[in-house]
Design a protein around this motif. Structure first.
Motif, PDB file in Angstrom:
ATOM      1  N   ALA A 155       0.955  -1.347   0.085  1.00  0.00           N
ATOM      2  CA  ALA A 155      -0.147  -0.173   0.039  1.00  0.00           C
ATOM      3  C   ALA A 155       0.833   1.321   0.138  1.00  0.00           C
ATOM      4  CB  ALA A 155      -0.971   0.177   1.006  1.00  0.00           C
ATOM      5  N   GLU A 156       1.961   1.108   0.668  1.00  0.00           N
ATOM      6  CA  GLU A 156       3.522   2.301   0.620  1.00  0.00           C
ATOM      7  C   GLU A 156       3.634   2.186  -0.431  1.00  0.00           C
ATOM      8  OE1 GLU A 156       4.427   2.921   5.070  1.00  0.00           O
ATOM      9  OE2 GLU A 156       5.486   0.769   4.084  1.00  0.00           O
ATOM     10  N   GLU A 157       4.352   1.400  -0.729  1.00  0.00           N
ATOM     11  CA  GLU A 157       4.904   1.772  -2.534  1.00  0.00           C
ATOM     12  C   GLU A 157       3.613   1.772  -3.587  1.00  0.00           C
ATOM     13  OE1 GLU A 157       6.384  -1.751  -3.560  1.00  0.00           O
ATOM     14  OE2 GLU A 157       7.094  -2.350  -1.870  1.00  0.00           O
ATOM     15  N   THR A 158       2.578   1.441  -3.646  1.00  0.00           N
ATOM     16  CA  THR A 158       1.679   1.795  -4.373  1.00  0.00           C
ATOM     17  C   THR A 158       0.914   3.126  -4.793  1.00  0.00           C
ATOM     18  OG1 THR A 158      -0.078   0.735  -3.951  1.00  0.00           O
ATOM     19  CG2 THR A 158       0.747  -0.323  -5.649  1.00  0.00           C
ATOM     20  N   GLY A 159       1.617   3.648  -3.146  1.00  0.00           N
ATOM     21  CA  GLY A 159      -0.110   4.913  -3.150  1.00  0.00           C
ATOM     22  C   GLY A 159      -1.127   4.712  -2.163  1.00  0.00           C
ATOM     23  N   LEU A 160      -1.238   3.774  -2.421  1.00  0.00           N
ATOM     24  CA  LEU A 160      -2.529   3.388  -1.710  1.00  0.00           C
ATOM     25  C   LEU A 160      -2.787   3.769  -0.218  1.00  0.00           C
ATOM     26  CD1 LEU A 160      -3.751   0.647  -4.218  1.00  0.00           C
ATOM     27  CD2 LEU A 160      -4.730   2.844  -3.823  1.00  0.00           C
ATOM     28  N   ILE A 161      -1.532   3.973   0.744  1.00  0.00           N
ATOM     29  CA  ILE A 161      -2.133   3.924   2.164  1.00  0.00           C
ATOM     30  C   ILE A 161      -3.196   5.048   2.794  1.00  0.00           C
ATOM     31  CG2 ILE A 161       0.019   5.038   2.507  1.00  0.00           C
ATOM     32  CD1 ILE A 161      -1.015   2.002   4.785  1.00  0.00           C
ATOM     33  N   ILE A 162      -2.938   6.809   2.293  1.00  0.00           N
ATOM     34  CA  ILE A 162      -3.699   7.157   2.773  1.00  0.00           C
ATOM     35  C   ILE A 162      -4.696   7.218   2.640  1.00  0.00           C
ATOM     36  CG2 ILE A 162      -3.543   9.839   2.165  1.00  0.00           C
ATOM     37  CD1 ILE A 162      -1.193  10.358   2.116  1.00  0.00           C
ATOM     38  N   PRO A 163      -5.128   6.643   1.715  1.00  0.00           N
ATOM     39  CA  PRO A 163      -7.037   6.310   1.024  1.00  0.00           C
ATOM     40  C   PRO A 163      -7.698   5.096   1.796  1.00  0.00           C
ATOM     41  CG  PRO A 163      -5.503   6.455  -0.781  1.00  0.00           C
ATOM     42  CD  PRO A 163      -4.977   6.859  -0.076  1.00  0.00           C
ATOM     43  N   ILE A 164      -6.247   4.345   2.261  1.00  0.00           N
ATOM     44  CA  ILE A 164      -6.672   3.155   3.147  1.00  0.00           C
ATOM     45  C   ILE A 164      -6.978   3.355   4.543  1.00  0.00           C
ATOM     46  CG2 ILE A 164      -5.736   0.951   4.437  1.00  0.00           C
ATOM     47  CD1 ILE A 164      -4.814   0.148   1.581  1.00  0.00           C
ATOM     48  N   TYR A 165      -6.098   4.409   5.042  1.00  0.00           N
ATOM     49  CA  TYR A 165      -6.151   4.331   6.663  1.00  0.00           C
ATOM     50  C   TYR A 165      -7.355   5.694   6.703  1.00  0.00           C
ATOM     51  CZ  TYR A 165      -4.066   1.513   8.711  1.00  0.00           C
ATOM     52  OH  TYR A 165      -2.682   0.467   9.523  1.00  0.00           O
ATOM     53  N   GLN A 166      -7.781   6.244   5.452  1.00  0.00           N
ATOM     54  CA  GLN A 166      -8.933   7.792   5.660  1.00  0.00           C
ATOM     55  C   GLN A 166      -9.965   6.524   5.907  1.00  0.00           C
ATOM     56  OE1 GLN A 166      -8.781  10.195   2.233  1.00  0.00           O
ATOM     57  NE2 GLN A 166      -6.930  11.751   2.842  1.00  0.00           N
ATOM     58  N   TRP A 167      -9.834   5.265   5.117  1.00  0.00           N
ATOM     59  CA  TRP A 167     -11.312   4.426   5.484  1.00  0.00           C
ATOM     60  C   TRP A 167     -11.205   3.580   6.487  1.00  0.00           C
ATOM     61  CZ3 TRP A 167     -11.124  -0.628   5.929  1.00  0.00           C
ATOM     62  CH2 TRP A 167     -12.759  -1.064   5.900  1.00  0.00           C
ATOM     63  N   VAL A 168     -10.010   3.437   7.294  1.00  0.00           N
ATOM     64  CA  VAL A 168      -9.886   2.964   8.863  1.00  0.00           C
ATOM     65  C   VAL A 168     -10.359   3.723   9.431  1.00  0.00           C
ATOM     66  CG1 VAL A 168      -8.185   2.242  10.131  1.00  0.00           C
ATOM     67  CG2 VAL A 168      -8.271   1.329   8.208  1.00  0.00           C
ATOM     68  N   LEU A 169      -9.860   5.118   9.321  1.00  0.00           N
ATOM     69  CA  LEU A 169     -10.712   5.963  10.588  1.00  0.00           C
ATOM     70  C   LEU A 169     -11.812   6.936  10.017  1.00  0.00           C
ATOM     71  CD1 LEU A 169      -9.627   8.690  12.391  1.00  0.00           C
ATOM     72  CD2 LEU A 169      -8.975  10.031  10.109  1.00  0.00           C
ATOM     73  N   ARG A 170     -12.219   6.614   9.179  1.00  0.00           N
ATOM     74  CA  ARG A 170     -13.479   7.278   9.095  1.00  0.00           C
ATOM     75  C   ARG A 170     -14.569   5.734   9.948  1.00  0.00           C
ATOM     76  NH1 ARG A 170     -14.119   8.198   4.200  1.00  0.00           N
ATOM     77  NH2 ARG A 170     -13.980  10.789   4.521  1.00  0.00           N
TER      78      ARG A 170
END
Length: 101
Positions: free
Chosen positions: A22-37
């Motif tokens: 997720a970090e390498e592909t740039g998906l870490i931020i959208p994933i963790y925004q989903w987790v936070l929500r």
């Protein structure tokens, strides 16, 4: 505790397996925004049902602290979920902890 991914055919996928990708592909931020929500929504639901909860903690990755919109994103999610901010704790997680320059 970092998020776990429950994938039907593989079962529970460890954060050690999916977070680096997720970090390498740039998906870490959208994933963790989903987790936070989702954490805020669940906390709000439990509070609405009368559970005597104090706080929910959500781990953020260091990349999120360097984004210019972290505060506005957290504020937006708190408004969307109608969760009072004093029920949320944000923590720094990951191998790349914040450092002083």
């Amino acid at each position: 505790m970092p998020a776990r991914w429950n994938r039907g055919d593989l079962g529970i996928v460890s954060p050690a397996d999916f977070i680096p990708i997720a970090e390498e592909t740039g998906l870490i931020i959208p994933i963790y925004q989903w987790v936070l929500r989702e954490a805020c929504k669940q906390q709000k639901q439990w509070l609405s049902e009368g559970y005597p909860l104090k706080t929910v903690s959500v781990n953020l990755f260091v990349q999120q602290f360097y984004q210019g919109n972290l505060v506005s994103k957290v504020t937006q999610i708190l408004r969307e979920t109608e969760l009072d901010p004093h029920y949320l704790i944000l923590e720094n997680y990951g191998k790349n902890r914040c450092r002083h320059s």
